[in-house]
Scaffold this motif. Structure first.
Motif, short mmCIF file in Angstrom:
data_model
loop_
_atom_site.label_atom_id
_atom_site.label_comp_id
_atom_site.label_asym_id
_atom_site.label_seq_id
_atom_site.Cartn_x
_atom_site.Cartn_y
_atom_site.Cartn_z
N UNK A 69 51.30 -43.52 27.73
CA UNK A 69 51.71 -44.78 26.69
C UNK A 69 50.53 -45.30 26.13
N UNK A 73 49.30 -44.51 22.09
CA UNK A 73 48.90 -45.57 20.59
C UNK A 73 47.30 -45.40 20.31
N UNK A 74 46.87 -44.60 21.14
CA UNK A 74 45.06 -44.39 20.21
C UNK A 74 45.34 -43.24 19.89
N UNK A 75 46.51 -42.96 19.79
CA UNK A 75 46.15 -41.38 18.20
C UNK A 75 46.18 -39.65 19.43
N UNK A 102 57.22 -51.29 23.46
CA UNK A 102 56.20 -51.79 22.51
C UNK A 102 56.68 -51.46 21.37
N UNK A 103 56.66 -50.42 20.84
CA UNK A 103 56.66 -50.23 18.90
C UNK A 103 58.01 -51.40 18.78
N UNK A 104 59.03 -51.83 19.33
CA UNK A 104 60.28 -52.54 19.49
C UNK A 104 58.90 -54.17 19.08
N UNK A 106 56.33 -54.98 18.86
CA UNK A 106 55.51 -55.32 18.53
C UNK A 106 55.97 -55.22 17.36
N UNK A 108 57.25 -52.95 15.17
CA UNK A 108 57.10 -51.16 14.81
C UNK A 108 55.67 -51.21 14.03
N UNK A 109 54.63 -51.86 14.76
CA UNK A 109 53.92 -51.77 14.12
C UNK A 109 52.95 -49.99 14.64
N UNK A 110 53.57 -49.82 15.71
CA UNK A 110 52.45 -49.16 16.05
C UNK A 110 54.15 -47.37 16.60
N UNK A 111 53.32 -46.20 16.74
CA UNK A 111 54.25 -45.29 17.18
C UNK A 111 53.97 -44.71 18.43
N UNK A 166 58.10 -38.42 17.67
CA UNK A 166 57.10 -39.63 17.37
C UNK A 166 57.44 -41.02 18.23
N UNK A 167 58.50 -40.92 18.76
CA UNK A 167 58.76 -41.38 20.08
C UNK A 167 58.46 -41.56 21.73
#
Lengths: 327, 322
Positions: A69, A73-75, A102-104, A106, A108-111, A166-167
């Motif tokens: 995870x 989150x970090x590329x 996490x995506x939800x 936050x 939708x900030x991140x994939x 991306x999920x």
């Protein structure tokens, strides 16, 4: 380009090698990966070709999942190997409370491009803690995609789609099917989109809706049924979330009868969800109640006699088909 | 003014911002304007600021349910934070997260976390990602004395150590895990001793001394960047407020709280030091408090005037390309 016969294991390794060549952010992390190229040999060739991108961990399932995870989150595009799908219980917080949400949470900030690869299923006399089919738990968790391939080609096409997604994707591959061979296209861009079922045998009398190991049970049953004059259509769902209701609906509108088949135990299984949707969306197209064929509601027992009794067989499918066909 | 003095004044201002933000949040929660429940970090400002003042926007921070201070110290926007607490669409998470789930990936905040110790496995992944990408980033996780007793802490510290990840484990020992005193739930008094079990340095710090915290953080960052692996820092501090706002706090004597506030307030301590060193005057201090107040008033105004999300927006943001 042509199709080759290869095992599901080899199809997985080939797909991973192709994807790792294409995208250097992909890496594999988990227990006992390098010494034998995975405990089922499913990563053959990868430790040699990408030694820094297949990473052995301590026995720490919580942190292995969390590592996936955090890296996603970090590329990075991690593939987490869960050793046996049964051990997801040790990483449930990371999978269901973190990865899924996490995506939800936050906004939708991140994939979160994460594949959680889980060898599952019964039949290896591995007893209750190494034999489960747990896909329904994750279907019940919003934010996760759930993929359950059956044939070798599906393994290859679906793992590629899962890696490129991306999920977070839970990918369940049946242990007993690793050595089973099938035709696999050699095109590196052969990808099966998530959420697309396949009609793998056509028939007019009943729809068999299945996935994973259930697919082979259904194909066996369908051959036997054909000899008795019943033409079963076999639909391999391949992805449980997202679910291809369209393909299911087209089939049921033709056959007006359906049986759902899975190896996971009956109560609260994916079949319950599928039958609920069918009755809500296709009630007028049904000529009979939809039945489920599944494992009995006990943990998977050890002794071969006991295990074989608990998990579903072609005969169970045949019996249910005859019931819904009033034969 | 030297850059060191500027840094110190900026740290002071950030501590004041956290204090005033938390005070504002507490007041509006009590007034029924903030839904749900919130956990405040009043009295722990030195830990947030001491560590985060050493970080760059590209460095990662994972925090906890008591995370407002860490977010502010890492540079989070006060308007978007306040709006999120109020459940507004202009908040960091468009109202989907609330106090316990704020993140800002653009400045390295990979998330607050509602699960105690939830950040540790994630930060290990961020550390592994840094190592694989070969950058000079560092990854910091804050957690509490309560979290330190959870299993994921063991797995994460062990894994970070064997791989020599650029991770800093900051345990804020604020004496209470919800209602349970630290001395009850762990037989160690100094949680930093646990670092030895993972063959990493464990630095015990007076967590209400922002300079001491900063010094420890700089040391840990230097180790991380030079490939020497993780460090554990224990900031000994005190949770002045209850576990959550509205906590009846029957488990402790209010005299204990008052003593900590009077004798060990991290902002008052830092202020005395700055005044003694002639970096700050009483007048300048008042100006800072007033400036922060008006900044927060603006944030509050922004939050109050922002709309709530539309109910059906609850169905958005689950998947990419959904």
């Amino acid at each position: 380009m042509s199709d080759r016969m290869m095992s599901a294991s080899a199809a997985l390794a080939e797909a991973l090698l192709e994807e790792m060549e294409r995208d250097e952010t992909i890496f594999i992390v988990g227990e006992d990966l390098t010494a034998h190229a995975g405990i089922f040999g499913q990563f053959k060739g990868i430790p040699e070709k990408y030694p820094s991108r297949i990473i052995d961990t301590p026995i720490s399932e919580t942190c292995i999942a969390g590592c996936g995870v955090g890296a996603a989150l970090t590329g990075m595009r991690p593939i987490v190997d869960f050793h046996f799908s049964d051990f997801v219980t040790c990483g449930m917080d990371e999978l269901c409370n973190q990865a899924a949400k996490i995506r939800y949470m936050f906004g939708g900030q991140v994939k979160l491009p994460l594949v959680v690869w889980c060898p599952d299923g019964a039949g290896l006399r591995a007893a209750a803690q190494h034999s489960q089919s747990l896909e329904a738990w994750f279907v019940h968790t919003p934010g996760l995609k759930v993929v359950v391939p059956s044939e070798a080609a599906d393994v290859k096409g679906l793992i590629k789609a899962s890696i490129r997604d991306d999920n977070p994707v839970m990918f369940f591959q049946h242990k007993r099917l690793f050595r089973r061979e099938g035709l696999v296209p050699d095109n590196p861009e052969f990808i099966i989109p998530l959420g697309k079922a396949a009609v793998k045998r056509e028939g007019k009398d009943v729809s068999l809706l299945t996935y994973g190991s259930g697919f082979f049970i259904c194909m066996d049953a369908a051959s036997q049924l054909a000899e008795q004059g019943i033409e079963a259509e076999v639909i391999d769902l391949r992805t449980l979330k997202p679910l291809d209701m369209n393909t299911i609906a087209i089939s049921i509108k033709k056959t007006n009868r359906a049986v759902v088949v899975h190896e996971a135990c009956l109560t609260g299984g994916f079949g319950a969800e599928l039958v609920a949707r069918i009755q809500a969306e296709l009630f007028d197209d049904l000529d009979a109640p939809v039945l489920r064929v599944a494992a009995k509601d006990v943990p998977i027992p050890f002794s071969p006699v006991l295990e074989d009794f608990v998990i579903p067989k072609p005969a169970d499918v045949i019996q249910s088909v005859k019931t819904v066909c009033y034969r | 003014m030297t850059s060191e003095k500027k840094t110190l004044l900026s740290m002071y201002r950030t501590m004041v911002t956290i204090r005033q933000f938390e005070t504002m949040a507490g007041e509006h929660f009590a007034a029924g304007q903030i839904p749900g429940f919130i956990h405040l970090s009043i009295g722990q400002e030195a830990s947030s600021v001491g560590v985060c003042s050493c970080l760059r926007p590209v460095d990662y921070v994972a925090t906890t349910h008591r995370g407002h201070g860490h977010l502010i110290a890492k540079g989070a926007d006060l308007k978007r934070m306040t709006a999120e607490l109020f459940g507004k669409v202009t908040g960091y998470c468009k109202g989907k997260g609330g106090s316990m789930h704020i993140a800002d990936f653009s400045i390295g905040i990979i998330g607050a976390n509602g699960v105690v110790a939830g950040g540790l496995p994630l930060i290990t992944g961020a550390g592994l990602s840094i190592k694989l990408r070969k950058t000079d980033q560092v990854a910091v996780v804050f957690f509490g004395d309560g979290a330190s007793n959870r299993g994921p802490v063991h797995e994460a510290m062990n894994m970070a150590s064997i791989w020599k990840l650029p991770v800093i484990f900051v345990v804020e020992n604020n004496q209470y895990a919800s209602t349970t005193p630290q001395g009850y739930s762990c037989s160690l008094r100094d949680l930093c001793q646990r670092a030895a079990a993972y063959n990493m340095p464990g630095i015990g710090v007076d967590g209400n001394d922002v300079i001491a915290v900063r010094k420890a953080a700089l040391e840990a960052i230097s180790r991380a960047r030079s490939g020497e692996g993780p460090t554990m820092i224990e900031n000994k501090t005190y949770r002045v407020r209850g576990h959550f706002e509205g906590d009846p706090q029957k488990y402790r004597n209010q005299a204990e709280v008052i003593t900590w506030q009077k004798e060990n307030d991290p902002i008052a301590r830092f202020e005395q030091l700055l005044v003694k060193d002639r970096i700050l005057t009483g007048k300048k201090s008042k100006t800072i408090w007033d400036e922060v107040k008006s900044e927060l008033d603006e944030a509050l105004e922004f939050a109050k005037n922002s709309p709530f999300p539309k109910p059906e927006e609850a169905l958005e943001d689950l998947f990419v390309n959904a």
